[in-house]
Scaffold this motif. Structure first.
Motif, PDB file in Angstrom:
ATOM      1  N   PRO A 253      -2.781  15.035  10.110  1.00 53.71           N
ATOM      2  CA  PRO A 253      -3.917  14.623  10.855  1.00 53.71           C
ATOM      3  C   PRO A 253      -5.106  14.863  10.026  1.00 53.71           C
ATOM      4  CG  PRO A 253      -2.448  16.181  12.028  1.00 53.71           C
ATOM      5  CD  PRO A 253      -1.682  16.279  10.634  1.00 53.71           C
ATOM      6  N   THR A 254      -5.211  15.791   9.102  1.00 57.60           N
ATOM      7  CA  THR A 254      -6.437  15.856   8.464  1.00 57.60           C
ATOM      8  C   THR A 254      -6.458  14.393   7.430  1.00 57.60           C
ATOM      9  OG1 THR A 254      -6.309  18.076   8.250  1.00 57.60           O
ATOM     10  CG2 THR A 254      -7.460  17.109   6.321  1.00 57.60           C
ATOM     11  N   ALA A 255      -5.208  14.077   6.825  1.00 47.02           N
ATOM     12  CA  ALA A 255      -5.117  12.991   6.077  1.00 47.02           C
ATOM     13  C   ALA A 255      -5.773  11.795   6.556  1.00 47.02           C
ATOM     14  CB  ALA A 255      -3.807  12.713   5.250  1.00 47.02           C
ATOM     15  N   SER A 256      -5.064  11.662   8.074  1.00 42.65           N
ATOM     16  CA  SER A 256      -5.495  10.347   8.793  1.00 42.65           C
ATOM     17  C   SER A 256      -6.814  10.305   9.180  1.00 42.65           C
ATOM     18  CB  SER A 256      -4.602  10.600  10.131  1.00 42.65           C
ATOM     19  OG  SER A 256      -3.324  10.555   9.898  1.00 42.65           O
ATOM     20  N   GLU A 257      -7.423  11.578   9.528  1.00 46.09           N
ATOM     21  CA  GLU A 257      -8.848  11.461   9.565  1.00 46.09           C
ATOM     22  C   GLU A 257      -9.669  10.816   8.325  1.00 46.09           C
ATOM     23  OE1 GLU A 257     -12.332  11.338  11.372  1.00 46.09           O
ATOM     24  OE2 GLU A 257     -10.485  11.636  12.499  1.00 46.09           O
ATOM     25  N   HIS A 258      -9.307  11.446   6.979  1.00 45.71           N
ATOM     26  CA  HIS A 258     -10.075  10.653   6.094  1.00 45.71           C
ATOM     27  C   HIS A 258      -9.908   9.200   5.771  1.00 45.71           C
ATOM     28  CE1 HIS A 258     -11.462  14.449   4.257  1.00 45.71           C
ATOM     29  NE2 HIS A 258     -10.146  15.093   4.195  1.00 45.71           N
ATOM     30  N   LEU A 259      -8.479   8.858   6.092  1.00 39.62           N
ATOM     31  CA  LEU A 259      -8.160   7.319   5.957  1.00 39.62           C
ATOM     32  C   LEU A 259      -8.777   6.692   7.059  1.00 39.62           C
ATOM     33  CD1 LEU A 259      -4.329   7.910   5.263  1.00 39.62           C
ATOM     34  CD2 LEU A 259      -6.032   7.104   3.487  1.00 39.62           C
ATOM     35  N   LYS A 260      -9.008   7.318   8.012  1.00 40.36           N
ATOM     36  CA  LYS A 260      -9.683   6.395   9.216  1.00 40.36           C
ATOM     37  C   LYS A 260     -11.062   6.146   8.925  1.00 40.36           C
ATOM     38  CE  LYS A 260     -11.294   7.171  13.889  1.00 40.36           C
ATOM     39  NZ  LYS A 260     -11.197   8.236  14.837  1.00 40.36           N
ATOM     40  N   VAL A 261     -11.728   7.216   8.213  1.00 39.93           N
ATOM     41  CA  VAL A 261     -12.986   6.969   7.798  1.00 39.93           C
ATOM     42  C   VAL A 261     -13.327   5.812   6.551  1.00 39.93           C
ATOM     43  CG1 VAL A 261     -15.028   8.166   6.465  1.00 39.93           C
ATOM     44  CG2 VAL A 261     -13.926   9.360   8.225  1.00 39.93           C
ATOM     45  N   LEU A 262     -12.530   5.953   5.752  1.00 37.61           N
ATOM     46  CA  LEU A 262     -12.133   4.927   4.647  1.00 37.61           C
ATOM     47  C   LEU A 262     -12.183   3.494   5.368  1.00 37.61           C
ATOM     48  CD1 LEU A 262     -10.532   6.714   1.960  1.00 37.61           C
ATOM     49  CD2 LEU A 262     -12.875   6.304   1.846  1.00 37.61           C
ATOM     50  N   THR A 263     -11.086   3.518   6.204  1.00 38.47           N
ATOM     51  CA  THR A 263     -10.904   2.268   6.846  1.00 38.47           C
ATOM     52  C   THR A 263     -12.051   1.537   7.683  1.00 38.47           C
ATOM     53  OG1 THR A 263      -8.470   2.680   7.154  1.00 38.47           O
ATOM     54  CG2 THR A 263      -9.343   1.072   8.614  1.00 38.47           C
TER      55      THR A 263
ATOM     56  N   GLY B 268       0.828  -1.219  -0.083  1.00 39.84           N
ATOM     57  CA  GLY B 268       0.138   0.263  -0.213  1.00 39.84           C
ATOM     58  C   GLY B 268       0.967   1.211  -0.045  1.00 39.84           C
ATOM     59  N   VAL B 269       0.141   2.376   0.214  1.00 44.48           N
ATOM     60  CA  VAL B 269       0.766   3.676   0.102  1.00 44.48           C
ATOM     61  C   VAL B 269       0.803   4.269   1.429  1.00 44.48           C
ATOM     62  CG1 VAL B 269       0.660   5.983  -0.763  1.00 44.48           C
ATOM     63  CG2 VAL B 269       0.015   4.040  -2.281  1.00 44.48           C
ATOM     64  N   CYS B 270       1.918   4.569   1.824  1.00 40.55           N
ATOM     65  CA  CYS B 270       2.322   5.518   3.189  1.00 40.55           C
ATOM     66  C   CYS B 270       1.381   6.761   3.237  1.00 40.55           C
ATOM     67  CB  CYS B 270       3.735   5.889   3.114  1.00 40.55           C
ATOM     68  SG  CYS B 270       4.229   6.703   4.806  1.00 40.55           S
ATOM     69  N   GLY B 271       0.886   6.606   4.479  1.00 39.60           N
ATOM     70  CA  GLY B 271      -0.372   7.770   4.883  1.00 39.60           C
ATOM     71  C   GLY B 271       0.416   8.965   4.494  1.00 39.60           C
ATOM     72  N   GLN B 272       1.817   9.387   4.796  1.00 39.02           N
ATOM     73  CA  GLN B 272       2.313  10.600   4.482  1.00 39.02           C
ATOM     74  C   GLN B 272       2.461  10.940   3.140  1.00 39.02           C
ATOM     75  OE1 GLN B 272       3.427  12.556   6.763  1.00 39.02           O
ATOM     76  NE2 GLN B 272       3.949  13.805   5.030  1.00 39.02           N
TER      77      GLN B 272
END
Length: 100
Positions: free
Chosen positions: A56-66, A41-45
């Motif tokens: 933190p904003t990206a992490s929130e989007h990724l959390k929702v998708l997860t 996969g692709v690193c969250g960074q």
């Protein structure tokens, strides 16, 4: 998770963009030091950088998708790498087709 909750996760242009990029990660992301773009996969960074948002904003989007089951995270050396869950995406598509 009910289909209505999955649709809420998809009701955001940035999250839709992430799903599109992750469909063909080698076409959208530069090579990574750790982890294979396709296998791991692709690193969250990298996703945050490409989105042009803070980590933190990206992490929130990724959390929702997860949480919706559309992507899966894999920890490698303190980083989380994300890839699509194609089986879950197919289930969602089939559920939508049945409802519409």
């Amino acid at each position: 998770m009910p289909i209505s909750e999955v649709l809420k996760a998809l009701a955001n242009d940035r999250r839709l963009q992430v799903l599109a990029w992750l469909k063909d990660p080698t076409a959208h992301f530069r090579p990574q030091v750790d982890g294979d773009l396709v296998e791991d996969g692709v690193c969250g960074q990298l996703i945050a950088e490409k989105l042009g948002v803070s980590q933190p904003t990206a992490s929130e989007h990724l959390k929702v998708l997860t949480q919706a089951g559309l992507i899966r995270g894999k920890r490698i050396k303190g980083w989380i790498f994300y890839r699509r869950d194609e089986a879950r995406i197919a289930e969602v598509k089939a559920a939508i087709a049945r409802e519409v």
